[in-house]
Scaffold this active site. Structure first.
Site, short mmCIF file in Angstrom:
data_model
loop_
_atom_site.label_atom_id
_atom_site.label_comp_id
_atom_site.label_asym_id
_atom_site.label_seq_id
_atom_site.Cartn_x
_atom_site.Cartn_y
_atom_site.Cartn_z
N SER A 134 0.84 -1.20 0.00
CA SER A 134 0.00 0.00 0.00
C SER A 134 0.88 1.25 0.00
CB SER A 134 -0.96 -0.05 1.19
OG SER A 134 -1.96 0.94 1.09
N ASP A 160 -4.35 8.75 -1.06
CA ASP A 160 -4.51 9.20 0.32
C ASP A 160 -4.77 10.70 0.45
OD1 ASP A 160 -3.96 6.57 0.93
OD2 ASP A 160 -1.83 6.95 1.31
N HIS A 198 -4.24 -0.64 -4.52
CA HIS A 198 -5.68 -0.80 -4.23
C HIS A 198 -6.53 -0.42 -5.45
CE1 HIS A 198 -4.98 -1.27 0.14
NE2 HIS A 198 -4.16 -0.24 0.04
#
Length: 236
Positions: free
Chosen positions: A122, A137, A159
């Site tokens: 990630s 993010d 993701h």
């Protein structure tokens, strides 16, 4: 020495236990590396000790000696002494901010270039790229630069999913990555679905896992990358 870096989309796939799906991917990197340092700086909503405990438990079957960089009085020395480097997920902006704060960017880059195995998932995969400009993010803190570790010379988007919720009018992930390629049309972006990973071994790069990835670069948008694809040309 050769670069040996594993870049995982996520710490889980579906409802599997923490890091369970990643064990077969990580194991080949541990054959000559037992003393690993874990960098938990992306973990904003949990304590670093709890984050470390989760990683130690998740990777228990590999019988590794894992310590947290926050446990060491000198983070730079901890990196120098480590046989391998683990960087976990969370907030990429906070992670990169702390890597700059402790002067770890160049040190990690040099260690990996000298053959120290690197495993990031990630946010830990995000910072392995050229920059963090394609992270998912929130920018909760401003690092000195968006430039990252440059273990690979392109951008990553972990993701990855281009699912659009019915009735939702926000941009899809593909539309957001298109925006990046409009600004930097010559910089490739590899979008990695959960359950998959990129493995760089010196000048070779391959896609591992169970789900395909997607390439965004200039006029090429969301081009399917099948599992097992050789992506070594993207390292040049």
């Amino acid at each position: 020495m050769t670069i040996n870096a594993l870049l995982l989309s996520s710490s889980r796939v579906g409802d599997t236990p923490y890091l369970a799906h990643a064990i077969p991917f990580i194991k080949p990197l541990t054959t000559q590396a037992q003393k690993w340092i874990f960098i938990p700086y992306a973990g904003v909503s949990m304590s670093y000790d709890n984050y470390l405990a989760s990683v130690v438990m998740g990777l228990a079957e590999l019988n590794l000696d894992i310590s947290g960089i926050h446990q060491h009085p000198d983070p730079c020395q901890a990196i120098k002494d480590a046989d391998g480097i683990l960087i976990g997920g969370g907030n990429t902006f906070h992670l990169l901010h702390e890597l700059y704060r402790y002067n770890l960017i160049n040190l990690i880059r040099e260690k990996v270039a000298q053959g120290t195995p690197y495993v990031g998932w990630s946010a830990g995969a995000n910072v392995s790229g050229a920059s963090i400009k394609t992270t998912n993010d929130m920018p909760i803190i401003e690092p000195p630069s968006f430039d990252a570790l440059k273990i690979v010379p392109f951008q990553l988007n972990p993701h990855y999913s281009n699912y659009r919720t019915p009735g939702h009018n926000g941009e899809t992930r593909a539309q957001r990555l298109l925006e990046f390629t409009k600004v930097e049309p010559l910089t490739p972006v590899i979008a990695i679905a959960e359950g998959s990973a990129l493995w760089r071994r010196d000048n070779t790069l391959v896609l591992l896992g169970k789900n395909p990835a997607y390439l965004f670069c200039g006029e090429q948008q969301e081009m399917l990358i099948p599992i097992g694809s050789d992506l070594s040309h993207l390292l040049k």
